[in-house]
Design a protein around this motif. Structure first.
Motif, PDB file in Angstrom:
ATOM      1  N   ARG A   1      -3.537   1.821  -2.137  1.00 41.57           N
ATOM      2  CA  ARG A   1      -4.483   1.021  -1.359  1.00 41.57           C
ATOM      3  C   ARG A   1      -5.198  -0.023  -2.217  1.00 41.57           C
ATOM      4  O   ARG A   1      -5.466  -1.135  -1.751  1.00 41.57           O
ATOM      5  CB  ARG A   1      -5.506   1.946  -0.698  1.00 41.57           C
ATOM      6  N   GLN A   2      -5.516   0.319  -3.468  1.00 39.67           N
ATOM      7  CA  GLN A   2      -6.296  -0.606  -4.290  1.00 39.67           C
ATOM      8  C   GLN A   2      -5.554  -1.922  -4.521  1.00 39.67           C
ATOM      9  O   GLN A   2      -6.114  -3.007  -4.367  1.00 39.67           O
ATOM     10  CB  GLN A   2      -6.648   0.046  -5.630  1.00 39.67           C
TER      11      GLN A   2
ATOM     12  N   GLU B   1       0.836  -1.210   0.000  1.00 36.32           N
ATOM     13  CA  GLU B   1       0.000   0.000   0.000  1.00 36.32           C
ATOM     14  C   GLU B   1       0.868   1.256   0.000  1.00 36.32           C
ATOM     15  O   GLU B   1       0.589   2.211  -0.730  1.00 36.32           O
ATOM     16  CB  GLU B   1      -0.921   0.012   1.220  1.00 36.32           C
TER      17      GLU B   1
ATOM     18  N   ALA C   1      -5.336  -3.889  -1.215  1.00 35.75           N
ATOM     19  CA  ALA C   1      -6.601  -4.560  -0.897  1.00 35.75           C
ATOM     20  C   ALA C   1      -6.803  -5.791  -1.770  1.00 35.75           C
ATOM     21  O   ALA C   1      -7.298  -6.827  -1.314  1.00 35.75           O
ATOM     22  CB  ALA C   1      -7.764  -3.584  -1.072  1.00 35.75           C
TER      23      ALA C   1
END
Length: 323
Positions: free
Chosen positions: A182-183, A177, A186
């Motif tokens: 973040r994408q 991240e 995740a």
């Protein structure tokens, strides 16, 4: 393998004999997943081992390393993976190799027992660090200049430490991240069905209520106090006052849920800590006795032999035979 992009990071894994395979896999697999899910070679990795020979994990699985610690390789990050009893690892060439990497500006990390080896190499002085809870007491005694915290992982500038196990996955997701957003992080968590990514400051150990199967809050508060007061044991009366019940009631709770009285349980906690210190440090027996709440080495030795069937000196010698 195709041409590396400028953003490709080189990650080294130093595998110390007896390393924990789960911790290593939880660290390397997220890098593979990041490459796969991004469609780019964001990371490439290599392996080193002391002596450059095949290195065996604690469960017997062996990995053939790319190099030994007599050879320098390009790296952005290097993680030391260790298990077993890292306090017994003594290889000056490995310590020198890690120091050379650090001088070149490489980020150095330790996973599970790996932070112990970083500290022995002199790379954690004045830093904030964590490691597996099993090694925390001995580590604190051996390295008072390191700020030790019982967290899942710690990122202190160019030093990264991780308590091991599945927390290595949480650490790597945090690094992905940080570097790639973040994408993607995740997506990596989802890939491993890890739907709840934990922050680094999370606790390492399961709460006592689940670990011991105890629901009584008064008893739990006393047990927590005992685990954090090993060097200066609290009198039974003080523990009873803390719980808000009489000493007789507290003794009954102990016998019902623990199977023996307060004094016996406290003594067992202290002797278990002492055995850890004997195995993982070179502290004199008297210092181990004082660090676990005994007034003298003779009193400690008697209690220790009754509990484990051997004197403290034999436990120390059996540990030293593996150095």
């Amino acid at each position: 393998m195709g041409k590396h992009s400028i953003s490709t990071q080189s990650v080294g894994f130093l595998l110390v004999p007896g390393y924990a395979l789960m911790s290593y896999a939880a660290a390397v697999e997220p890098l593979r997943a990041a490459n796969l899910l991004s469609g780019k070679e964001l990371y490439r990795w290599w392996h080193a081992a002391p002596g450059g020979k095949p290195v065996t994990a604690s469960n017997g699985v062996a990995i053939i390393p790319d190099c030994g610690t007599d050879r320098d390789r390009q790296a952005d990050m290097v993680f030391v993976c260790a298990g077993g009893n890292p306090a017994l690892f003594e290889d000056k060439s490995t310590f020198a190799w890690l120091r050379r990497l650090a001088r070149r500006g490489v980020t150095i990390g330790g996973i599970s027992g790996g932070p112990y080896i970083l500290a022995k190499a002199g790379l954690l002085e004045g830093r904030r660090a964590t490691l597996h809870w099993e090694h925390l007491p001995a580590f604190r005694e051996a390295f008072p200049d390191v700020e030790v915290v019982p967290s899942l992982f710690e990122i202190d500038g160019n030093r990264i430490t991780c308590s091991g196990g599945i927390s290595a996955l949480d650490l790597m997701v945090a690094l992905i991240e940080r570097d790639h957003g973040r994408q993607l992080a995740a997506s990596v968590g989802d890939w491993f069905l890890h739907t709840h990514i934990r922050e680094g400051f999370g606790p390492q150990r399961m709460d006592l209520r689940y670990r011991l199967g105890i629901a009584d809050e008064k008893l739990l508060s006393v047990l927590r106090a005992m685990e954090t007061s090993i060097e200066m044991p609290k009198p039974r009366e003080a523990l009873a006052r803390q719980s808000g019940i009489s000493l007789r009631q507290l003794e009954r709770l102990f016998r019902r849920h623990i199977g023996h009285g307060i004094h016996a349980h406290y003594r067992w906690l202290r002797l278990e800590r002492a055995r850890q210190l004997l195995r993982e440090t070179t502290l004199p027996v008297l210092d181990v006795a004082l660090a676990t709440g005994f007034a003298s080495s003779s009193q400690f030795a008697r209690a220790y032999k009754r509990a484990f069937g051997e004197p403290p000196s034999e436990t120390r010698l059996s540990g030293e035979s593996f150095r």
